[in-house]
Each structure stands twice: as C-alpha cells, then as structure tokens.
Design a protein around this motif. Structure first.
Motif, mmCIF file in Angstrom:
data_model
loop_
_atom_site.group_PDB
_atom_site.id
_atom_site.type_symbol
_atom_site.label_atom_id
_atom_site.label_comp_id
_atom_site.label_asym_id
_atom_site.label_seq_id
_atom_site.Cartn_x
_atom_site.Cartn_y
_atom_site.Cartn_z
ATOM 1 N N LEU A 89 0.811 -1.217 0.000
ATOM 2 C CA LEU A 89 0.000 0.000 0.000
ATOM 3 C C LEU A 89 0.846 1.269 0.000
ATOM 4 N N VAL A 90 1.961 1.287 0.742
ATOM 5 C CA VAL A 90 2.821 2.478 0.722
ATOM 6 C C VAL A 90 3.335 2.715 -0.695
ATOM 7 N N ILE A 109 12.260 6.331 1.606
ATOM 8 C CA ILE A 109 12.466 6.929 2.930
ATOM 9 C C ILE A 109 11.662 6.177 3.977
ATOM 10 N N SER A 110 10.411 5.834 3.620
ATOM 11 C CA SER A 110 9.553 5.125 4.569
ATOM 12 C C SER A 110 10.136 3.763 4.930
ATOM 13 N N ARG A 111 10.690 3.060 3.944
ATOM 14 C CA ARG A 111 11.301 1.754 4.228
ATOM 15 C C ARG A 111 12.543 1.898 5.085
ATOM 16 N N ARG A 112 13.299 2.983 4.894
ATOM 17 C CA ARG A 112 14.559 3.145 5.617
ATOM 18 C C ARG A 112 14.328 3.581 7.063
ATOM 19 N N VAL A 113 13.483 4.608 7.280
ATOM 20 C CA VAL A 113 13.316 5.146 8.631
ATOM 21 C C VAL A 113 12.042 4.655 9.303
ATOM 22 N N GLY A 114 11.098 4.125 8.511
ATOM 23 C CA GLY A 114 9.830 3.664 9.048
ATOM 24 C C GLY A 114 8.698 4.614 8.707
ATOM 25 N N PHE A 165 0.292 7.808 6.254
ATOM 26 C CA PHE A 165 -0.958 7.866 7.009
ATOM 27 C C PHE A 165 -2.006 6.931 6.405
ATOM 28 N N LEU A 166 -2.180 7.007 5.084
ATOM 29 C CA LEU A 166 -3.180 6.164 4.436
ATOM 30 C C LEU A 166 -2.804 4.688 4.527
ATOM 31 N N ALA A 167 -1.530 4.383 4.287
ATOM 32 C CA ALA A 167 -1.106 2.983 4.323
ATOM 33 C C ALA A 167 -1.232 2.394 5.726
ATOM 34 N N LEU A 168 -0.858 3.157 6.755
ATOM 35 C CA LEU A 168 -0.924 2.646 8.123
ATOM 36 C C LEU A 168 -2.352 2.342 8.539
ATOM 37 N N ARG A 217 8.035 1.320 12.649
ATOM 38 C CA ARG A 217 9.104 1.149 11.673
ATOM 39 C C ARG A 217 8.686 0.278 10.494
ATOM 40 N N THR A 218 7.617 -0.478 10.632
ATOM 41 C CA THR A 218 7.113 -1.316 9.538
ATOM 42 C C THR A 218 5.582 -1.240 9.531
ATOM 43 N N LEU A 219 4.972 -1.620 8.397
ATOM 44 C CA LEU A 219 3.515 -1.646 8.320
ATOM 45 C C LEU A 219 2.977 -2.771 9.203
ATOM 46 N N PRO A 220 2.053 -2.463 10.118
ATOM 47 C CA PRO A 220 1.435 -3.532 10.912
ATOM 48 C C PRO A 220 0.435 -4.309 10.065
ATOM 49 N N THR A 221 -0.164 -5.317 10.639
ATOM 50 C CA THR A 221 -1.150 -6.125 9.912
ATOM 51 C C THR A 221 -2.504 -6.019 10.595
ATOM 52 N N ALA A 222 -3.555 -6.292 9.834
ATOM 53 C CA ALA A 222 -4.913 -6.237 10.366
ATOM 54 C C ALA A 222 -5.183 -7.425 11.266
ATOM 55 N N ALA A 223 -6.027 -7.200 12.279
ATOM 56 C CA ALA A 223 -6.427 -8.300 13.146
ATOM 57 C C ALA A 223 -7.304 -9.254 12.369
#
Length: 433
Positions: free
Chosen positions: A160-161, A300-305, A355-358, A427-433
């Motif tokens: 998604l990111v 940047i998102s992959r490197r720093v979160g 924001f949208l991806a998270l 630092r990484t994309l979480p997952t849905a419950a």
C-alpha cells in the motif's frame, strides 16, 4: 470498428507496448487493473490543477473576496466531512465502492460546469461559490472515501505504501505541467470558463474507470444495523491506539494547513502582485515537490519507518509556511512562495502515503469504509476552524500572521509527534487483526 481504424490502433499498441515490458518484473504498473486506476488518477489530477487555481482565483480576483470570505469558502468545502462522514462510512460498508467513486467523478464535473454557466447568466456570487464548495465537499466525503477503499481492492496490503507513492507520482506529473497550463488557460478564457476543462477531464476519468474489475467482501444486508455499525466503526478507531495517535497528529496538521492555505492565493495576488499566469507558473513548484517526495517517499519510509517519515512531513510543511511569513517582497518573495509550495507538496506526500497505508493496513476489510470515514471525520474536524482562523488573522492582522501560525504550529506538531512513541516507533507496516 472500421478495418483501417483497427489497424491503426494495433500499430499504436505495438509501438507503445514495450513500455510495460521495460518495467521491473514486480512493478505495480504491470497489473492491468491498477494501471487503469493509476491512469484515471493521472487524468483527474490534471483537471484538479485547474480547479485548485480557478476556484480561489474566481473568488479572489473576479468576486474580490476578503480573507474572511476565503476562509468561509474553504470551511464550506470541509463542512460535509464533519456532517456526513460517519453515516457515509456505514453506508459505504454496505455498497460496492467502485460505482460510488465513478458517479462521484461525474457529479463533480457537473458542479464545476455550473460555475461558468452562472457567470454567463450573471448569477455568480460568493454565496453561489459557497454552495459549489459545499457540493464538492459532499462528493468528496463519499466518492473520495470510496476511491481510497478501491485501491485496497486492487493492491495487496503489504504494497500500500508503494501504491500510494505511485499514485502521488501520477499526481505529480499533473502538478508539474498542470499549473502553468492552468494559469495560461485562466488568463486566456477566465477562471470560470477554465473549469469546463476540468469537467471534461473528469468525464474522461469516468470513462476509464467504468467496468474496472475489483472484488470486495461485504456483510449481508440483513445482518447489518445502522447505529450498531456506526458505533462499531467508532469503537474500532477509539480502541486502536495507533489510529487515535494518527488522527490527533494529522488533525492538528490539517488545522495548520488550512490556516496557511486560505491566504496563500491572496498573498500571491495582493502582496506579491502576481497575475493568474504567474501564479500558475509558481504552482509548478507544487508539482516538483510532489515528484521528489513521491519518488523517494517509499524509499524513505522503508529506511526510517512509516511513523518517522510521516513526522518528517510535518516539519517540512512547517518550514515552508514559516519562511514565507517572513519573506521580502520582489523576486525573493516570489522565490519564497515557490519554495513554500515545494515544501508543502513534499511534506504532504510524506504524510499521506504513510498515514493512508498505516490506517488501511491495520483495518479488516469489512470495517474499511467506517474506519476511513471516521478517520477523515476526525482529521478534518479541526480543519474548518483552522480555515476560519486563517481568514480572520489575514483580514484583521495581516496575511503573514496566518502563514506564521501555520508554520510554527506544524513545526511544534513535528516535535510533539517525535516525542510520542506510538508514532516514532512505527518502523514497519502492521497487519490487520
């Protein structure tokens, strides 16, 4: 189709077919469904550049709007998010999202076409512009939310990111070339008539989107209850600490953003004394910032979160608004205006691709509509007061005060968010419950 036309179409396809094989094997644009969605975003973004300039210029130049009236105009576009977002989210979780998205694009085209018609008939006024802004906001509440969910039906959640970054890159192409063309078009035919071009481009987007193949899982209608479902969406967001933190941070940023944004066209036309075409050329800086951030944002998102990358966006926006507040007049002032637009677009891309991806990554599919609408409602609650505050400061103290408040507020927000572990530690994309 006539044989000659079919032959010509086949030759054109063969000529451009190597573009897609030249892409990396894993590139999202190799997927035909995503490619159509991306193309639609590209086309509608070009039209959006016209509206972004033509609507406020119609108010500021043609109708001689005051800063307070500009604040009301922005607040009227934001009001539907406060009034309708929550029930719209419940409704969207019960219907197919793609038709809502497609119909919304068509409705906005009709609303925009009403502006030149009313101008021709002599009916154009600030109250009419308030109505146009409110109608556009109503469509964005439903169709805009649906568009965000359609993306999750086309793209795997772990990408998604990347998808949001590619969508921002599609918008950036329009933002680089669009403002200059839009400014020239507005100067040539006038701001109201220029809106017809955006209406035509939106209809082109509708033509591309119709029949797009997506799959979605919806709860059975007989198993749903409006108020219970609305409470479930609110409860899901309220019980998720990261979503609450995201809504708080991005909501405060929206207040700063609207406070500064309502005066920037007035600053360009009245303080810097730029004409419509010059304003359009300056807005090419908006596209440059989007190109840079959408190209580098995923990296940047992959490197720093995702969390730190979003916080960086707050700081970049704040820097742009604050330096414009103290900029001199003349050529340096114009350069400062362009730099502000560059900082804003780059910062906004860094904020929203994360924001949208998270928020999408942590939400189960049956709750996506309610979560999206609830989050949009929460982040835009402070936006209307921010727009009204910016208009009040611009009219009673000066345009620079509104810019200074937006800049210092956004920088203070970045400092607060960095000290907030829920955001800083993502630092990484979480997952849905």
């Amino acid at each position: 189709m006539p044989p000659k036309a079919a032959s010509a179409g086949r030759r054109l396809w063969l000529k451009w077919r190597p573009i897609w094989p030249a892409l990396p094997a894993h590139d999202l644009l190799r997927d035909a469904t995503y490619r159509r969605l991306w193309t639609s975003i590209l086309i509608s973004s070009f039209g959006g550049q016209i509206t972004m300039l033509a609507l406020p210029l119609t108010a500021a130049v043609l109708l001689h709007a005051t800063p307070s009236q500009m604040g009301i105009l922005t607040a009227m576009e934001l009001a539907p998010f406060v009034l309708l977002s929550l029930p719209a989210g419940v409704w969207l979780d019960r219907v197919r999202k793609l038709p809502v998205y497609v119909v919304g694009e068509g409705v906005i085209a009709l609303v925009l076409a009403s502006v030149p018609l009313s101008w021709y008939l002599g009916w154009l006024s600030m109250p009419f512009m308030y109505g146009v802004a409110f109608a556009i906001g109503c469509v964005f509440v439903t169709a805009g939310t649906a568009a965000q969910i359609v993306l999750t039906q086309v793209v795997p959640r772990e990408r998604l990111v990347e998808a949001h970054a590619k969508n921002a890159l599609a918008s950036s192409g329009a933002e680089v070339a669009g403002p200059g063309v839009a400014g020239a078009l507005i100067k040539l035919v006038g701001a109201p008539l220029a809106l017809l071009a955006d209406a035509a481009l939106l209809l082109g987007s509708v033509w591309i989107l119709r029949g797009l193949r997506v799959t979605e899982n919806r709860p059975a209608t007989q198993a749903t209850h409006f108020w219970r479902d609305l409470r479930a969406g609110l409860r899901f967001v309220a019980d998720h600490r990261m979503l609450v933190s995201l809504a708080t941070a991005v909501g405060l940023w929206q207040m700063c953003h609207q406070c500064a944004m309502v005066v920037q066209i007035l600053f360009a036309t009245r303080t810097l004394e730029l004409n419509e075409h010059q304003v359009g050329l300056c807005y090419m800086g908006l596209g440059l910032g989007t190109v840079v951030a959408s190209t580098l944002g995923n990296r940047i998102s992959r490197r720093v979160g995702p969390g730190p990358c979003l916080i960086l966006g707050f700081a970049v926006c704040g820097l742009g608004w604050l330096q414009l507040a103290v900029a001199p007049l003349g050529p340096w002032g114009v350069a400062s205006f362009v730099f502000m637009l560059l900082c804003f677009s780059a910062g906004a891309v860094l904020i929203f691709i994360n924001f949208l991806a998270l928020r999408q990554a942590v939400t189960p599919e049956p709750l996506l509509g309610r979560m999206t609408s609830t989050m949009r409602w929460l982040i835009l609650l402070p936006a209307g007061p921010g727009a009204l505050l910016g208009g009040y400061l611009g009219e009673h103290l000066g345009l620079r005060y509104a810019l200074a408040l937006g800049g210092t507020g956004s920088l203070a927000l970045a400092l607060w968010a960095w000290r907030h572990p829920v955001l800083r530690n993502v630092r990484t994309l979480p997952t849905a419950a």
